[in-house]
Design an enzyme around this catalytic site. Structure first.
Site, PDB file in Angstrom:
ATOM      1  N   GLY A 127     -29.910 -20.788   8.379  1.00 60.02           N
ATOM      2  CA  GLY A 127     -28.916 -21.446   8.911  1.00 60.02           C
ATOM      3  C   GLY A 127     -27.689 -20.561   8.882  1.00 60.02           C
ATOM      4  O   GLY A 127     -27.034 -20.623   9.695  1.00 60.02           O
ATOM      5  N   ALA A 128     -27.480 -19.747   7.829  1.00 61.74           N
ATOM      6  CA  ALA A 128     -26.503 -19.139   7.798  1.00 61.74           C
ATOM      7  C   ALA A 128     -26.223 -17.952   6.624  1.00 61.74           C
ATOM      8  O   ALA A 128     -27.537 -18.031   5.850  1.00 61.74           O
ATOM      9  CB  ALA A 128     -24.985 -19.998   7.646  1.00 61.74           C
ATOM     10  N   MET A 129     -25.428 -16.955   6.780  1.00 61.27           N
ATOM     11  CA  MET A 129     -25.361 -16.049   5.692  1.00 61.27           C
ATOM     12  C   MET A 129     -23.991 -15.297   5.209  1.00 61.27           C
ATOM     13  O   MET A 129     -23.190 -15.348   6.037  1.00 61.27           O
ATOM     14  CB  MET A 129     -26.300 -14.820   6.187  1.00 61.27           C
ATOM     15  CG  MET A 129     -26.203 -13.635   5.270  1.00 61.27           C
ATOM     16  SD  MET A 129     -27.299 -14.134   3.767  1.00 61.27           S
ATOM     17  CE  MET A 129     -26.481 -12.915   2.499  1.00 61.27           C
ATOM     18  N   HIS A 165     -20.641 -24.283   2.110  1.00 65.67           N
ATOM     19  CA  HIS A 165     -21.545 -23.650   1.314  1.00 65.67           C
ATOM     20  C   HIS A 165     -21.364 -22.166   1.734  1.00 65.67           C
ATOM     21  O   HIS A 165     -21.384 -21.557   0.323  1.00 65.67           O
ATOM     22  CB  HIS A 165     -22.858 -23.945   2.041  1.00 65.67           C
ATOM     23  CG  HIS A 165     -24.185 -23.418   1.273  1.00 65.67           C
ATOM     24  ND1 HIS A 165     -24.986 -24.148   0.630  1.00 65.67           N
ATOM     25  CD2 HIS A 165     -24.553 -22.110   1.278  1.00 65.67           C
ATOM     26  CE1 HIS A 165     -25.871 -23.322  -0.021  1.00 65.67           C
ATOM     27  NE2 HIS A 165     -25.793 -22.034   0.582  1.00 65.67           N
ATOM     28  N   GLU A 166     -21.246 -21.602   2.746  1.00 65.04           N
ATOM     29  CA  GLU A 166     -20.994 -20.153   2.902  1.00 65.04           C
ATOM     30  C   GLU A 166     -19.792 -19.597   2.260  1.00 65.04           C
ATOM     31  O   GLU A 166     -19.732 -18.318   1.738  1.00 65.04           O
ATOM     32  CB  GLU A 166     -21.461 -19.631   4.346  1.00 65.04           C
ATOM     33  CG  GLU A 166     -22.690 -20.234   4.869  1.00 65.04           C
ATOM     34  CD  GLU A 166     -23.807 -19.666   4.319  1.00 65.04           C
ATOM     35  OE1 GLU A 166     -23.632 -18.631   3.551  1.00 65.04           O
ATOM     36  OE2 GLU A 166     -24.691 -20.495   4.099  1.00 65.04           O
ATOM     37  N   HIS A 213     -19.919 -19.428  -1.333  1.00 71.66           N
ATOM     38  CA  HIS A 213     -20.548 -18.047  -1.953  1.00 71.66           C
ATOM     39  C   HIS A 213     -19.633 -17.176  -1.902  1.00 71.66           C
ATOM     40  O   HIS A 213     -20.065 -15.733  -2.580  1.00 71.66           O
ATOM     41  CB  HIS A 213     -21.432 -17.778  -0.534  1.00 71.66           C
ATOM     42  CG  HIS A 213     -22.833 -18.234  -0.881  1.00 71.66           C
ATOM     43  ND1 HIS A 213     -23.665 -18.331  -2.145  1.00 71.66           N
ATOM     44  CD2 HIS A 213     -23.666 -18.944  -0.047  1.00 71.66           C
ATOM     45  CE1 HIS A 213     -24.763 -18.798  -1.924  1.00 71.66           C
ATOM     46  NE2 HIS A 213     -25.149 -19.110  -0.792  1.00 71.66           N
TER      47      HIS A 213
END
Length: 838
Positions: free
Chosen positions: A254-256, A290-291, A294
């Protein structure tokens, strides 16, 4: 081999987007406290041309050997050396098409194929781009220089400090040195990027392919909000000079969270009001938050080993909903959290084929279809449980202490538990160990004996024992948890009070007093466990409180979800569940309604014909009544979750043969396929209805619309609808089209749909058995999604063949053995449920 510690990397790379190759040189400053004659570095798929060590002011050549199987290069020093030394390595490699390492992502501009080169290094793919110490605890600082074509943009974790034109149509781009960080967080991007920056917070920037930058505005604005939220919530400033949000056309995940250069699937960053549904908007916000979480959990403090990956992902999953709820409280985000995270985690962790949140295995832990629901969803749900146990203020105080103590370093689970325990002054460590270090979760049996409530815990599993064919080690069913339990006690006149108990043993007896009329265990559903009510009278009284709304939406969801799980487990019949749903005839909350709709769909697919017909009749009446209450047509000022709910249940009502839903969906799809505009909140469901009801015309229209679309949101909706097309001939055409024409990142979408399509369930296992090799080049994550969808439903009626196919070879399908075991156990549960209702 002596352990060396990296201090600093100087990396220079020259990518070529015409040949899809790159050349490079890395200089690594490293140190060791003992004399050593050799150095071991991680490397994979690189051609290494030379290795040198710096002695004084000169570089001296060193012999080296590579071991592809161990993904290592061994460098032999001219003499025993210790302390700090510099090593230089020259190499070249491939910009691959495998969605990992340094890979190419394609798109079309002015009817011409274009490419960008981007990186995906988690968990251990940095070694595909430069020799390194590729483990999260081996942190270092990085100086990055890219030599790129003058017309292209170069992006990395930090901002550019120098950009200079050089001979040969190239430019040399040098970036600011990074903070001390893990290799998996490094990012390298080269391409024709458009850029958007708002004046409100110039640190946050959005990048996209040409022509889409205007669609990043919403995501960019929410990225700015999320950054401010996290700085305030964690009480630690964001340490980098910029944060890029980058939309990538081809992306497996989805994403990083690359530090300062976050990458996203296009549909998780780009927003177009004409094509993005409210469900899409919610997902954009949740993933962006979310990212950005992180950047603290994972980037500032990293796991000391991959088995502690939950310290990254569980916190990002859980805290992202906090961020979204802060700005959009009217979205009922915690209901969405329980639906998307807790419910799926309970379903996954109820299998024998499961594992602890803190996964044994170190370096080889991989995020996949089997592990993600435990690391992300269950881990986030356990954080919700612990926060409910120690309270908001102490929870945040523990987070701050943990982040402050381990900033720019690494940590393990005990570091977090200690921080929580000091903040809460409660026995957090013992409690967390019981939830993090052992698999599964409890089933609490609640039995009323006079004025006493007897609570008994045992492990919840759908099956009494693993399928014989699965050779997997499981802990004993006598596993015990320290369980914070909240109990809502209601009296005959409707008053209620709450009790709290920490269940430490197998059983506890509680005096409720003489006035208790009904008892709801797991009040507020913050606990990660299921409940079975031994007294039917108590359950019926709770049902009355469901109808009156004396119980909140979380509790109304918990009662129905636990009861359906008991049907799946064999402790109750489907008739019991449908009978209990009479209490939900006026239900209006997102969480219980979404969950009930999912239960009915699964039952309709799994149960034998007569029982499935009863589910169809109930589902049709239930969902028609629901749609009548909320309206078929999206309304401008309606609640956010109402729009998501309608999008979800409109197709399901048609699936259950609702003439009204079918007529509405067909009418809207005819408008859409003729070039008219329909509301994005019903576009997917309308296309699904048309594909199911009228494949003769809808199939060609879906393909035409799909190939003409310039929106990833719209393409995903259309691919979802393609998976609903009825008729074996059309399904076979759809499968062939998917394999030949759908981009790698999205091949799983229609294939997963076909795996749940009643017209394909009978034969799709045989198709898979004969065509598995055609999917050999799928990205592992994409293939896992397909395989784990086909086996549980498509294997019904073929279970002997399915188990025989994997006998003694769980890697046969090209995915991890854990995914296969998980899928085979789900198949066994489905077959047992079908047989029990025959």
């Amino acid at each position: 081999m002596t352990r060396w510690t990296p201090i600093h990397y100087k990396i220079e790379l020259t990518p070529n987007l015409a040949t899809f190759r790159f050349t490079g040189q890395v200089e690594i400053l490293m140190q060791t406290g003992v004399g050593a004659r050799d150095i071991g570095l991680n490397t994979l798929a690189l051609a290494i041309w030379g290795c040198r060590v710096k002695i004084g002011e000169r570089w001296e050549e060193c012999p080296f050997t590579t071991n592809p199987e161990k993904e290592m290069v061994s460098i032999f020093l001219p003499r025993k050396m210790s302390g700090a030394i510099w090593v230089q390595i020259e190499f070249d490699g491939v910009i691959n098409n495998k969605l990992g390492g340094w890979y190419r992502s394609g798109y079309e501009l002015d009817h011409q194929a274009r490419f960008m080169a981007v990186t995906q290094f988690q968990e251990s793919h940095a070694r595909q781009v430069f020799p390194c110490f590729d483990s999260p605890e081996q942190k270092a600082t990085f100086d990055i220089t890219l030599w790129v074509d003058q017309h292209l943009s170069a992006v990395s974790n930090q901002d550019i400090v120098e950009e200079r034109r050089v001979a040969g149509g190239k430019k040399r781009v040098r970036f600011r040195q990074t903070p001390r960080m893990s290799t998996y967080l490094l990012f390298l991007g080269v391409g024709d990027f458009d850029l958007l920056v708002h004046e409100t917070d110039g640190r946050v920037r959005a990048l996209s392919t040409p022509g889409h930058i205007q669609e990043t505005g919403f995501g960019l604005a929410f990225g700015e909000k999320s950054l401010r939220f996290c700085e305030d919530y964690f009480n630690i400033p964001y340490p980098l000079s910029k944060m890029d949000l980058i939309a990538i056309p081809d992306f497996a995940f989805g994403a990083m969270e690359n530090w300062g250069a976050i990458t996203f699937r296009e549909n998780l960053l780009l927003y177009d009001p004409a094509t993005t549904s409210q469900a899409g908007v919610a997902r954009i916000c949740e993933v962006i938050a979310h990212e950005i979480v992180h950047q603290w959990f994972g980037n500032l403090v990293s796991p000391s080993d991959w088995k502690y990956l939950w310290l990254n992902e569980s916190f990002a999953t859980y805290t992202s909903y906090d961020a979204v709820d802060h700005y959009y409280p009217e979205w009922r985000n915690w209901e969405q959290f329980v639906y998307h995270q807790t419910a799926s985690a309970l379903a996954r962790d109820g299998l024998f084929e499961t594992f602890p949140i803190e996964i044994p295995g170190g370096e080889h832990v991989v995020i996949n279809t089997a592990t993600a629901p435990i690391i992300y969803n269950k881990g986030g749900s356990i954080l919700r449980q612990i926060r409910g146990y120690i309270g908001d203020e102490r929870y945040r105080k523990g987070l701050y202490a943990y982040l402050k103590k381990h900033a720019y370093g690494c940590a393990d689970s005990s570091d977090l538990w200690n921080a929580f325990e000091k903040a809460a002054k409660k026995p957090v460590t013992a409690l967390m160990k019981s939830w993090i270090e052992q698999p599964g979760f409890p089933l609490i049996e609640a039995h009323l004996e006079g004025r006493e409530l007897v609570l008994t815990q045992q492990r919840f599993t759908y099956l009494d024992q693993p399928p014989n064919e699965l050779s997997t080690e499981t802990p004993p069913l006598a596993a015990r948890w320290l369980i914070p339990i909240s109990i809502q006690v209601m009296n005959a006149v409707g008053d209620s009070r709450q009790m709290e108990v920490l269940l430490e043993d197998a059983q506890v007896r509680l005096d409720l007093g003489a006035d208790a009329s009904a008892v709801k265990v797991n009040a507020g559903q913050t606990g990660f466990y299921r409940v079975r009510y031994a007294n039917k009278e108590n359950l019926n009284r709770l049902g009355a409180h469901v109808r009156s709304k004396a119980l909140g939406p979380f509790d109304r969801w918990g009662l129905a979800d636990d009861l359906f799980a008991l049907v799946r487990r064999g402790d109750a019949r489907m008739d019991d569940y449908l009978d209990f749903l009479k209490w939900y005839d006026q239900e209006d909350a997102f969480l219980p309604l979404m969950s009930i709709a999912d239960h009915l769909l699964l039952a309709g697919l799994v149960l034998p014909e007569a029982a499935a017909k009863a589910v169809t009749n109930f589902g049709r009446n239930f969902l028609e009544a629901l749609l009548s209450r909320i309206g078929y047509e999206p309304a401008g000022e309606e609640p956010h979750v109402t729009a998501i709910l309608r999008d979800h249940v409109l197709y399901l009502a048609a699936f259950f043969e609702s003439d009204t839903a079918i007529s509405y969906g067909m009418e809207k799809f005819e408008i859409f396929s003729a070039g008219g505009a329909i509301h994005p909140d019903i576009m997917k469901s309308a296309a699904q209805v048309a594909a199911m009801v009228s494949p003769n015309t809808a199939y060609d229209q879906l393909i035409r619309l799909l190939e003409a679309s310039n929106s990833e949101h719209e393409r995903i909706s259309l691919l979802t609808a393609l998976g609903c097309v009825r008729g074996e001939a059309f399904i076979q055409k759809g499968i062939a089209y998917t394999l030949a024409r759908v981009p790698s990142r999205n091949k799983h979408i229609p294939l997963v749909g076909f795996a749940q399509n009643p017209n394909a369930i009978e034969w799709i296992w045989k198709w898979f058995e004969q065509n598995n090799k055609k999917m050999a080049d799928f990205h592992p994550l994409i293939l896992e999604r397909v395989v784990s969808a086909i086996i549980p439903l498509g294997g019904m009626g073929h279970e002997k063949d399915v188990f025989a196919y994997f006998e003694n070879d769980f890697d046969k399908a090209g995915v991890s053995a854990g995914v296969i075991r998980m899928s085979l156990e789900k198949l066994t549960i489905n077959v047992r449920m079908r047989n029990a209702h025959a």
